[in-house]
Design a protein around this motif. Sequence first.
Motif, PDB file in Angstrom:
ATOM      1  N   GLN A 172       6.642   0.839  -7.521  1.00 32.90           N
ATOM      2  CA  GLN A 172       5.542   1.767  -7.812  1.00 32.90           C
ATOM      3  C   GLN A 172       5.682   2.349  -9.225  1.00 32.90           C
ATOM      4  O   GLN A 172       4.706   2.415  -9.975  1.00 32.90           O
ATOM      5  N   GLY A 222       0.276   1.068 -16.094  1.00 36.50           N
ATOM      6  CA  GLY A 222      -1.112   1.492 -15.916  1.00 36.50           C
ATOM      7  C   GLY A 222      -1.923   0.647 -14.955  1.00 36.50           C
ATOM      8  O   GLY A 222      -3.119   0.452 -15.154  1.00 36.50           O
ATOM      9  N   MET A 223      -1.287   0.139 -13.909  1.00 35.05           N
ATOM     10  CA  MET A 223      -2.028  -0.689 -12.957  1.00 35.05           C
ATOM     11  C   MET A 223      -2.965   0.189 -12.123  1.00 35.05           C
ATOM     12  O   MET A 223      -2.519   0.955 -11.270  1.00 35.05           O
ATOM     13  N   ASP A 224      -4.283   0.101 -12.411  1.00 42.43           N
ATOM     14  CA  ASP A 224      -5.205   0.954 -11.652  1.00 42.43           C
ATOM     15  C   ASP A 224      -5.980   0.166 -10.591  1.00 42.43           C
ATOM     16  O   ASP A 224      -6.777   0.721  -9.859  1.00 42.43           O
ATOM     17  N   HIS A 225      -5.781  -1.135 -10.536  1.00 43.40           N
ATOM     18  CA  HIS A 225      -6.339  -1.939  -9.437  1.00 43.40           C
ATOM     19  C   HIS A 225      -5.590  -3.263  -9.399  1.00 43.40           C
ATOM     20  O   HIS A 225      -4.773  -3.528 -10.288  1.00 43.40           O
ATOM     21  N   TRP A 226      -5.821  -4.036  -8.346  1.00 42.98           N
ATOM     22  CA  TRP A 226      -5.152  -5.334  -8.245  1.00 42.98           C
ATOM     23  C   TRP A 226      -6.157  -6.425  -8.561  1.00 42.98           C
ATOM     24  O   TRP A 226      -7.247  -6.467  -7.986  1.00 42.98           O
ATOM     25  N   THR A 227      -5.748  -7.320  -9.441  1.00 43.65           N
ATOM     26  CA  THR A 227      -6.649  -8.404  -9.839  1.00 43.65           C
ATOM     27  C   THR A 227      -6.801  -9.439  -8.725  1.00 43.65           C
ATOM     28  O   THR A 227      -7.882  -9.960  -8.491  1.00 43.65           O
ATOM     29  N   TYR A 228      -5.695  -9.714  -8.036  1.00 41.30           N
ATOM     30  CA  TYR A 228      -5.714 -10.829  -7.084  1.00 41.30           C
ATOM     31  C   TYR A 228      -5.904 -10.341  -5.648  1.00 41.30           C
ATOM     32  O   TYR A 228      -5.432  -9.266  -5.291  1.00 41.30           O
ATOM     33  N   PRO A 229      -6.580 -11.136  -4.838  1.00 45.80           N
ATOM     34  CA  PRO A 229      -6.766 -10.735  -3.446  1.00 45.80           C
ATOM     35  C   PRO A 229      -5.440 -10.743  -2.680  1.00 45.80           C
ATOM     36  O   PRO A 229      -4.513 -11.470  -3.053  1.00 45.80           O
ATOM     37  N   TYR A 264       0.861  -1.177   0.000  1.00 44.59           N
ATOM     38  CA  TYR A 264       0.000   0.000   0.000  1.00 44.59           C
ATOM     39  C   TYR A 264       0.900   1.230   0.000  1.00 44.59           C
ATOM     40  O   TYR A 264       1.610   1.491   0.965  1.00 44.59           O
ATOM     41  N   CYS A 265       0.877   1.971  -1.088  1.00 47.59           N
ATOM     42  CA  CYS A 265       1.825   3.077  -1.252  1.00 47.59           C
ATOM     43  C   CYS A 265       1.514   4.257  -0.337  1.00 47.59           C
ATOM     44  O   CYS A 265       2.414   4.981   0.074  1.00 47.59           O
ATOM     45  N   ALA A 272       4.481  -0.029 -11.777  1.00 50.08           N
ATOM     46  CA  ALA A 272       3.019  -0.150 -11.788  1.00 50.08           C
ATOM     47  C   ALA A 272       2.406   1.035 -12.532  1.00 50.08           C
ATOM     48  O   ALA A 272       1.455   0.887 -13.296  1.00 50.08           O
ATOM     49  N   TYR A 273       2.982   2.224 -12.331  1.00 50.24           N
ATOM     50  CA  TYR A 273       2.515   3.409 -13.066  1.00 50.24           C
ATOM     51  C   TYR A 273       2.752   3.211 -14.563  1.00 50.24           C
ATOM     52  O   TYR A 273       1.895   3.482 -15.392  1.00 50.24           O
TER      53      TYR A 273
END
Lengths: 179, 568
Positions: B112, B119-126, B99-100, B115-116
């Motif tokens: 980070q 374009g990672m705007d959410h996480w697919t996996y729990p 969690y940034c 991820a930018y």
Amino acid sequence: MGKVKVATDWLAACAGCHMSFLDIDERIVGLLEKIELTATPITDLKHPPEEGVTVGILTGAVNNTTHLEVVKRMRERCKILISLGDCAVFGGIVSMRNFFDLDEALRRAYVETESTVDGQIPCSEELGKPIRVRSVKDVVEVDIHIPGCPPSADTIYYALSELLEGRIPVLTGDNLKYD
Amino acid sequence: MTMVNVKIDGHQIQARAGSTVLEAAKEAGIDIPTLCHHPALANIGACRVCLVEVAKQRALQPACTFPVTEGIEIETESPRAVEARKFVLEMLFSERNHYCMYCEMSGDCELQNLAYRYGMDHWTYPTPYPKMPVDGTRAYFIMDHNRCILCRRCVRACSDLVANHTLGVKARGANTMISADMDVPFGESSCVNCGTCLQVCPTGALIDRKSAYMGREVQVDSVNSTCTFCSVGCGLKVVTRAGRVLRVEGDWDGHNQGVVCVAGRFEPLYDTREPVTEPMMRKNGQLEPVAWDEALDAIARKMKGAKVGAYAAGKALNETLSEFVKVFQGKAGADVHTLESTLADLDLPAGGSLQDLDAADCILVVGADPLANQRVLGYRIKRSLDKGARLLLVADGENELAAFSHRHFAVSDLHEAIRICEGGVAPVVVFGADLKREDARRLATLTGKAKFIALFPAANGFRAKELGLTNGTGADGADVLYLLLEDVVQTEALARRAKKAKFVVAHASRAGAVTEIADVVLPAPMWYEKEGSFVNLEGNKIDVTRVLPVPDGVIPGHEVFNRLAARL
């Protein structure tokens, strides 16, 4: 063409994302010519109308049974659901609680806090029951994710403007931030 | 050098045979994202972020370890490569606490940034939210396992750069953790607090206590300079903000190759001795602030006709040291010395380099304890040992290198060590101030055969020796004693010696036992306020760049001597 109906609601949040929404400042006047804010936590009407809205916006993480209902209701009543802010998108600050047992966290918050005298963990039937913290997308399907703590006013304005133009917003550059 | 034809993203280029896909792409200006890769470390392909598509290869290949061959065709951003890369990032983010918004590194984090970029705007996996420990047992920095992505940069830095081998990994799979020695808290381990792991960590897993939350890369300034805390003279990057030093990093381009030690990186920032900020004179038994003119007038008056003695800290820069000799020896006829040995009594060559150690097959250390006093050189010796060099340690007392020596001789058996050294192909002799004169004469038989590295106790010992300075107590009998101390530790013993003089001047950047008894105290610039050059133990003149401006009331050493000379 009538105005596009929008509703927002918050879950376990600090209200910062809604503040950031208000921070779009005078641009909100132009925006309100195109959208109708039907219900938000910061206006008189709190619940999204039964007849539904086009865009639903949720901020905050899901951390109790009430939130589950709020999320599901918003999903049912909107066509496009936006997760706004790190807590809604990832679980955010709220999910720090998940690194501990729920009992441990509740005891620490309501009983063991240094300033607390004769503390008691709330247990009224009227209250939602705390659950493991999760993001909105872990409860219902989310169409658009806008992370940020909070997302900047410009990012929120950009996303809404894109939607009004009939495009799904794609966040790049300064619009994509996790802090 | 054999070159091969390589096609990367449609660009036909020539690359060195045997170089990696990553290196070839970099040469061609194509940026392949990396995470566990670090230019100063060996590539191990741990993170899989640099996966690329190689024609005729069944699976995607890590660019950092895959060598180029004639006719190879590579796609760095093909849909398959990008999909795999995003998957790797998703897995990394969901594994621990990434969690940034409440992370110290947010803004400067390599994870980070990737991820930018994708374009990672959410996480697919729990996220499983594993509760990993935070190890705060080290004095200067903290390890938060929750932020660790197991890239093993720290492990490689510890073993490959510092040759300390403290760090490793324990357990398997998702439970894998960075661990010290046989799984002890870092603070109780064989860690030497050099901070190289901290410098290479790509995420917020290793956090500097002093500079945490004090500013992101874009908010701070940095100046490349040189460490003046020993004669190795390591290249530094000093990071500052709003007139304060936040932290010190090793310069990757310096002869120290990015490595610095606890004495250069951390200790100077934790120096709690009172700074000397203005000239002071003893009046009615008390030190009172005075103007420079008044202080210098008083010193000049006392010096006239008196027997003058002067000692300089051997860490004073060339400009200051030259002026010191010119004014005190030349003009005032004083007996001048350094506080530390300049190895002047040892008739031996000097100037061997750290690189000579890299190429050595036999290293003879005598009269010195580099792991205690010139640590970065000590690490370099250990690195050479890892590559197969033999260490012959000649020491009677305790020595930190003892545990790593192949042969440990008593000083009386020096001839034995010399005999073995004579059989070496590229022997290096490392000697220090504890070497006796007659033993130096014995060592001299290796001249021409071996490289000699002189471990001067003070940073600028090499130049001090050239200036003819020696240590000793020769100036102790003087009426007026001038002590250029800068920030060296002011021992009680030195204060007792100084007290014998009728009039004592302490020229120092920090208060201590000597300023306590001095008649006049003059402020000297702090280590980060000095500008000039010195000659390190390799014999190279290296620049010291001023990191922060000299505060009002403080004057550089050589200028103080100029002003004093004008009064004599």
